[in-house]
Design an enzyme around this catalytic site. Structure first.
Site, PDB file in Angstrom:
ATOM      1  N   TYR A 171       0.833  -1.206   0.000  1.00  0.00           N
ATOM      2  CA  TYR A 171       0.000   0.000   0.000  1.00  0.00           C
ATOM      3  C   TYR A 171       0.869   1.258   0.000  1.00  0.00           C
ATOM      4  CZ  TYR A 171      -3.592   3.268   1.762  1.00  0.00           C
ATOM      5  OH  TYR A 171      -4.448   4.319   1.932  1.00  0.00           O
ATOM      6  N   LYS A 175       1.102   4.118  -2.903  1.00  0.00           N
ATOM      7  CA  LYS A 175       0.748   5.503  -2.614  1.00  0.00           C
ATOM      8  C   LYS A 175       1.916   6.449  -2.871  1.00  0.00           C
ATOM      9  CE  LYS A 175      -3.567   5.088  -1.371  1.00  0.00           C
ATOM     10  NZ  LYS A 175      -4.636   5.629  -2.245  1.00  0.00           N
TER      11      LYS A 175
END
Length: 289
Positions: A171, A175
């Protein structure tokens, strides 16, 4: 008069959470909204047209304009269809809000390939694919002599910028990639009349409630009448402002939570060492550590 009157906006992941709040506010501000949501679970599994349609129904009931879309933004073809639907339904496209995301948290040593691939696909490719097709459309308009005033708002995260979180290598990497993608896209697309910015939001959503070590913080009850600093609705006004035709901002990444907005900067020098000749391992041991 709304700040988004006459603008057509795609919002991905708009069936729930922050994306839902974006869609509702955009409609109140006069935008025609394509509410995109595959309707899957936190981990991206499954599909359900209900969440997107429920948001559309709420918008239409309030007098707004919206259409539901359940294409998979992690698919190049799905993203193409999403952009095409916006143009065919509402006659154009002015705003793309990339918001869709999933979680498959795991520590690096125990993460499997599917956990890595799924998160990178939905977040990073799920930003790049709609951006590509929207950018191609805006480029085509510009080449045809039309004046374009478009805006892209990407969704990065504290996990990928200023607050790395153990258990979220997939993640966080996605990002961080989104933040970099934003800066590159802002540089490339300015010539076509397109501004590109990103937000790194902190709010109560089904994903943050499922984040290890953070769920209890976000789940804490707020007494009635008091300001809820973790309400997802706190995020949307910034996104609406960045989407407005008269907003000049581009190439920015903003952290936003509650009543606070901070502009973020990327990698920068914190210290420098130099040598007059070639580096050696011994010099680096003595001077770098």
């Amino acid at each position: 008069m709304g700040t988004l009157d006459g603008r057509v906006a795609i919002i991905t992941g708009a069936g729930r959470g922050i994306g839902r709040e974006h869609a509702l506010l955009f409609a109140r501000e006069g935008a025609s909204v394509v509410v995109n949501d595959l309707g899957g679970g936190n981990d991206g599994s499954g599909a359900d047209s209900g969440p997107a349609q429920e948001v559309v129904d709420e918008i239409v009931a309030a007098g707004g304009k919206a259409v539901a879309n359940t294409d998979n933004v992690a698919s190049w073809d799905g993203a193409a269809n999403l952009v095409r639907e916006a143009i065919e339904t509402f006659g154009g496209l002015h705003v793309l809000v990339n918001n869709a995301g999933i979680l498959r948290d795991a520590f690096i040593a125990s993460m499997d390939e599917s956990q890595w691939d799924a998160v990178i696909a939905v977040h990073l490719k799920g930003h790049a694919a709609p951006l590509h097709h929207a950018a191609a459309y805006w480029k085509q308009l510009t080449k045809a002599g039309e004046t374009v005033s478009a805006s892209v708002i990407n969704t990065a995260s504290a996990s990928g910028t200023f607050m790395p979180n153990a258990g979220q290598a997939n993640y966080g990497a996605a990002k961080a990639g989104i933040a970099a993608l934003t800066l590159v896209a802002a540089d490339e697309l300015e010539r076509y009349g397109v501004r590109v910015n990103a937000i790194a939001p902190i709010a109560r959503t089904r994903l943050t409630l499922a984040t290890p070590g953070m769920g209890a913080l976000f789940a804490a009850e707020v007494p009635e009448g008091e300001f809820d600093a973790f309400a997802p609705s706190n995020i949307s006004p910034l996104v609406a402002r960045l989407a407005a035709a008269d907003c000049p901002l581009t190439g920015k990444v903003y952290a936003v939570q509650g009543g606070g907005i901070s502009e973020l900067a990327g990698w920068h020098d914190v210290s420098t060492i130099e040598t007059d000749g070639p580096w050696t391992v011994d010099i680096l041991r003595d001077r770098l550590g």
